[in-house]
Design a protein around this motif. Structure first.
Motif, mmCIF file in Angstrom:
data_model
loop_
_atom_site.group_PDB
_atom_site.id
_atom_site.type_symbol
_atom_site.label_atom_id
_atom_site.label_comp_id
_atom_site.label_asym_id
_atom_site.label_seq_id
_atom_site.Cartn_x
_atom_site.Cartn_y
_atom_site.Cartn_z
ATOM 1 N N LEU A 1 -18.273 1.160 -25.820
ATOM 2 C CA LEU A 1 -19.423 1.836 -25.241
ATOM 3 C C LEU A 1 -19.807 1.116 -23.955
ATOM 4 N N GLU A 2 -19.896 1.875 -22.893
ATOM 5 C CA GLU A 2 -20.308 1.307 -21.613
ATOM 6 C C GLU A 2 -21.649 1.921 -21.257
ATOM 7 N N LYS A 3 -22.652 1.070 -21.080
ATOM 8 C CA LYS A 3 -23.975 1.575 -20.716
ATOM 9 C C LYS A 3 -24.687 0.543 -19.856
ATOM 10 N N ASP A 4 -25.756 0.981 -19.211
ATOM 11 C CA ASP A 4 -26.532 0.082 -18.368
ATOM 12 C C ASP A 4 -27.248 -0.950 -19.224
ATOM 13 N N PRO A 5 -27.542 -2.115 -18.638
ATOM 14 C CA PRO A 5 -28.296 -3.137 -19.367
ATOM 15 C C PRO A 5 -29.680 -2.631 -19.779
ATOM 16 N N LYS A 6 -30.279 -3.329 -20.750
ATOM 17 C CA LYS A 6 -31.580 -2.906 -21.294
ATOM 18 C C LYS A 6 -32.692 -2.928 -20.249
ATOM 19 N N SER A 7 -32.661 -3.907 -19.343
ATOM 20 C CA SER A 7 -33.744 -4.027 -18.367
ATOM 21 C C SER A 7 -33.180 -4.421 -17.007
ATOM 22 N N GLU A 8 -34.025 -4.336 -15.983
ATOM 23 C CA GLU A 8 -33.607 -4.719 -14.632
ATOM 24 C C GLU A 8 -33.237 -6.192 -14.572
ATOM 25 N N SER A 9 -33.957 -7.050 -15.338
ATOM 26 C CA SER A 9 -33.653 -8.485 -15.298
ATOM 27 C C SER A 9 -32.307 -8.791 -15.944
ATOM 28 N N SER A 10 -31.787 -7.832 -16.715
ATOM 29 C CA SER A 10 -30.466 -8.029 -17.315
ATOM 30 C C SER A 10 -29.358 -7.904 -16.272
ATOM 31 N N LYS A 11 -29.660 -7.238 -15.165
ATOM 32 C CA LYS A 11 -28.704 -7.132 -14.062
ATOM 33 C C LYS A 11 -28.886 -8.392 -13.223
ATOM 34 N N ARG A 12 -27.909 -9.313 -13.321
ATOM 35 C CA ARG A 12 -28.097 -10.589 -12.664
ATOM 36 C C ARG A 12 -26.763 -11.237 -12.353
ATOM 37 N N ILE A 13 -26.819 -12.232 -11.507
ATOM 38 C CA ILE A 13 -25.648 -13.048 -11.225
ATOM 39 C C ILE A 13 -25.812 -14.325 -12.036
ATOM 40 N N VAL A 14 -24.769 -14.650 -12.797
ATOM 41 C CA VAL A 14 -24.786 -15.872 -13.604
ATOM 42 C C VAL A 14 -23.681 -16.773 -13.086
ATOM 43 N N VAL A 15 -24.042 -17.969 -12.666
ATOM 44 C CA VAL A 15 -23.053 -18.924 -12.192
ATOM 45 C C VAL A 15 -22.319 -19.466 -13.414
ATOM 46 N N LEU A 16 -21.000 -19.315 -13.408
ATOM 47 C CA LEU A 16 -20.192 -19.752 -14.542
ATOM 48 C C LEU A 16 -19.737 -21.198 -14.365
ATOM 49 N N PRO A 17 -19.612 -21.924 -15.463
ATOM 50 C CA PRO A 17 -19.053 -23.274 -15.383
ATOM 51 C C PRO A 17 -17.618 -23.204 -14.849
#
Length: 157
Positions: free
Chosen positions: A4-20
């Motif tokens: 299932l592909e769907k949009d995130p629950k909230s706007e704050s869920s759309k984010r850039i996460v710096v990966l180790p």
């Protein structure tokens, strides 16, 4: 049982996460493996824009993902955990390392830090020890002050 592909629950869920860096390197090796597997076939590397795919290059079925995940945990000798437990673990680990709550909240995509604290950060021994050390320091200072005062009173008599 279907992807299932769907949009995130909230706007704050759309984010850039710096990966180790270790994760970035593992993902590069994974992509290289996908490219090598796709060579000589009609499918493009990875088959989709998804990072993890089935052997045929299509979207990985969630049941198959869980099955593979549980096999990996077993192989590593780890207890049976839900995949989501790693989000909780990250929050707790970052708390142990004194990473600011705001940073942890942003990494997890929570719009409210209360959610991060209430549901994701778990207090364990590693988080308790610094608090105990601070109480020790305070109590030792108080004890030393009381001793000094008693000694000063004794001398002044």
């Amino acid at each position: 049982g279907k992807p299932l592909e769907k949009d995130p629950k909230s706007e704050s869920s759309k984010r850039i996460v710096v990966l180790p860096q270790i994760v970035v390197e593992a993902m590069k090796r994974h992509k290289e493996k996908q490219m090598a597997e796709a060579k000589g076939t009609k499918r493009k590397a990875g088959g989709t824009d998804w990072v993890f795919t089935a052997k045929n290059g299509q979207v990985l079925n969630p049941r198959n993902f869980r099955r593979q995940f549980y096999r990996l945990l077993e192989k590593l000798g780890l207890e049976h955990l839900r995949f989501k437990a790693f989000r909780h673990g990250q929050a707790t680990l970052l708390g142990e390392q004194s990473v600011p709550l705001k940073t942890t909240q942003a990494r997890l995509g929570h719009s409210d830090p209360k959610v991060t604290l209430r549901y994701y950060t778990h207090v364990n021994k590693a988080l308790q020890e610094p608090a105990a050390q601070q109480v020790d320091q305070y109590m030792n200072k108080a004890r030393d002050a009381v001793k000094k005062k008693a000694e000063d009173e004794k001398r002044n008599k």
